[in-house]
Design an enzyme around this catalytic site. Sequence first.
Site, PDB file in Angstrom:
ATOM      1  N   ASP A 110       0.822  -1.210   0.000  1.00  0.00           N
ATOM      2  CA  ASP A 110       0.000   0.000   0.000  1.00  0.00           C
ATOM      3  C   ASP A 110       0.853   1.257   0.000  1.00  0.00           C
ATOM      4  O   ASP A 110       0.540   2.218  -0.686  1.00  0.00           O
ATOM      5  CB  ASP A 110      -0.970   0.010   1.198  1.00  0.00           C
ATOM      6  CG  ASP A 110      -0.259  -0.126   2.533  1.00  0.00           C
ATOM      7  OD1 ASP A 110       0.907  -0.580   2.565  1.00  0.00           O
ATOM      8  OD2 ASP A 110      -0.861   0.222   3.566  1.00  0.00           O
ATOM      9  N   ASP A 113       7.320   4.065   2.701  1.00  0.00           N
ATOM     10  CA  ASP A 113       7.608   5.187   3.593  1.00  0.00           C
ATOM     11  C   ASP A 113       9.133   5.245   3.762  1.00  0.00           C
ATOM     12  O   ASP A 113       9.833   5.798   2.925  1.00  0.00           O
ATOM     13  CB  ASP A 113       6.861   4.938   4.912  1.00  0.00           C
ATOM     14  CG  ASP A 113       6.787   6.169   5.794  1.00  0.00           C
ATOM     15  OD1 ASP A 113       7.835   6.751   6.069  1.00  0.00           O
ATOM     16  OD2 ASP A 113       5.689   6.559   6.213  1.00  0.00           O
ATOM     17  N   THR A 117      10.581  -1.895   4.858  1.00  0.00           N
ATOM     18  CA  THR A 117       9.762  -3.096   4.639  1.00  0.00           C
ATOM     19  C   THR A 117      10.036  -3.696   3.256  1.00  0.00           C
ATOM     20  O   THR A 117      10.318  -4.890   3.124  1.00  0.00           O
ATOM     21  CB  THR A 117       8.267  -2.765   4.780  1.00  0.00           C
ATOM     22  OG1 THR A 117       8.047  -2.207   6.070  1.00  0.00           O
ATOM     23  CG2 THR A 117       7.404  -4.005   4.605  1.00  0.00           C
ATOM     24  N   LEU A 118       9.969  -2.862   2.221  1.00  0.00           N
ATOM     25  CA  LEU A 118      10.165  -3.389   0.867  1.00  0.00           C
ATOM     26  C   LEU A 118      11.602  -3.832   0.634  1.00  0.00           C
ATOM     27  O   LEU A 118      11.846  -4.812  -0.070  1.00  0.00           O
ATOM     28  CB  LEU A 118       9.757  -2.349  -0.168  1.00  0.00           C
ATOM     29  CG  LEU A 118       8.324  -2.488  -0.677  1.00  0.00           C
ATOM     30  CD1 LEU A 118       7.994  -1.398  -1.676  1.00  0.00           C
ATOM     31  CD2 LEU A 118       8.092  -3.861  -1.312  1.00  0.00           C
ATOM     32  N   LYS A 141       5.948   7.912  -0.490  1.00  0.00           N
ATOM     33  CA  LYS A 141       6.296   9.164   0.195  1.00  0.00           C
ATOM     34  C   LYS A 141       7.789   9.396   0.007  1.00  0.00           C
ATOM     35  O   LYS A 141       8.597   9.013   0.863  1.00  0.00           O
ATOM     36  CB  LYS A 141       6.000   9.035   1.698  1.00  0.00           C
ATOM     37  CG  LYS A 141       4.582   9.299   2.110  1.00  0.00           C
ATOM     38  CD  LYS A 141       4.524   9.274   3.634  1.00  0.00           C
ATOM     39  CE  LYS A 141       3.112   9.458   4.133  1.00  0.00           C
ATOM     40  NZ  LYS A 141       3.044   9.292   5.610  1.00  0.00           N
TER      41      LYS A 141
HETATM   42  C1  PRP Z   1       2.939   0.012   6.743  1.00  0.00           C
HETATM   43  C2  PRP Z   1       2.660  -0.200   5.284  1.00  0.00           C
HETATM   44  C3  PRP Z   1       3.912  -0.830   4.755  1.00  0.00           C
HETATM   45  C4  PRP Z   1       4.986  -0.258   5.668  1.00  0.00           C
HETATM   46  C5  PRP Z   1       5.737   0.807   4.941  1.00  0.00           C
HETATM   47  O1  PRP Z   1       2.642  -1.164   7.421  1.00  0.00           O
HETATM   48  O2  PRP Z   1       1.540  -1.015   5.084  1.00  0.00           O
HETATM   49  O3  PRP Z   1       3.884  -2.236   4.864  1.00  0.00           O
HETATM   50  O4  PRP Z   1       4.326   0.288   6.809  1.00  0.00           O
HETATM   51  O5  PRP Z   1       6.637   1.469   5.783  1.00  0.00           O
HETATM   52  P1  PRP Z   1       8.201   1.485   5.577  1.00  0.00           P
HETATM   53  O6  PRP Z   1       8.462   1.817   4.132  1.00  0.00           O
HETATM   54  O7  PRP Z   1       8.634   2.592   6.523  1.00  0.00           O
HETATM   55  O8  PRP Z   1       8.754   0.177   5.969  1.00  0.00           O
HETATM   56  P2  PRP Z   1       2.232  -1.210   8.975  1.00  0.00           P
HETATM   57  O9  PRP Z   1       3.403  -1.712   9.758  1.00  0.00           O
HETATM   58  O10 PRP Z   1       1.630   0.108   9.380  1.00  0.00           O
HETATM   59  O11 PRP Z   1       1.144  -2.357   9.016  1.00  0.00           O
HETATM   60  P3  PRP Z   1      -0.304  -2.500   8.346  1.00  0.00           P
HETATM   61  O12 PRP Z   1      -0.104  -2.571   6.856  1.00  0.00           O
HETATM   62  O13 PRP Z   1      -0.815  -3.770   8.915  1.00  0.00           O
HETATM   63  O14 PRP Z   1      -1.141  -1.284   8.748  1.00  0.00           O
END
Ligand code: PRP
Length: 188
Positions: A110, A113, A117-118, A141
């Site tokens: 989604d 940031d 994660t990616l 972002k």
């Molecule tokens: C959010 C989003 C991404 C991640 C991106 O997940 O869905 O997976 O953060 O952030 P990053 O680029 O700083 O790593 P979140 O941990 O909020 O969980 P969720 O999707 O269950 O709401």
Amino acid sequence: MTKTIAIPPLTDELAGVLIDAETIDRRVTVLADQINRDYAGITEPLILVGVLKGSFIFLSDLCRKLTIPHVIDFISVSSYGAGTNTSGNVRLLMDTRENQEGHHVLIVEDILDSGYTLDYLDRNFKTRGTKSVKNCVLLDKPTRHVVNVDIAYLGFEVPDVWVVGYGLDVGEKYRTLPYIAEYRSQEA
Ligand code: PRP
């Protein structure tokens, strides 16, 4: 007959609609068309890996516009916990069910940031004997990036505001809004 769609009204917590449902739908169609073209002729189904929870609505809409062979899988990771700032320490909470060996993998996210994660997922899936690993990200972002991540398919760039709706939440609220809105913290 005209179809009437009820649009949930903005609340005091929502500063305004950033991306409306029609604009999202049009962009998801463009992304799906690109993916259909790029993976045309693949011999094994493309594995779409939705990153829970935030990607579930985007993934649902995207996959229903795909005409190439594909299967759906999910993975759950966490770097935020209950807070609003990423720790950079990505934890695998729930792994996929499909075996990705010999398959092209498309990670569906989604939002990008910090990129932690990616970056983690990209490196992780590349160790699994995959033919290729790419990603499809609804929102980016750019001003928040900490690590560099190449985005293969991007929906929209958004400013550094808290976005909710279309899968994204604040404390589990607003995930099912049909549009992307800016969340306005009530804290002074
Ligand atoms: C959010 C989003 C991404 C991640 C991106 O997940 O869905 O997976 O953060 O952030 P990053 O680029 O700083 O790593 P979140 O941990 O909020 O969980 P969720 O999707 O269950 O709401």
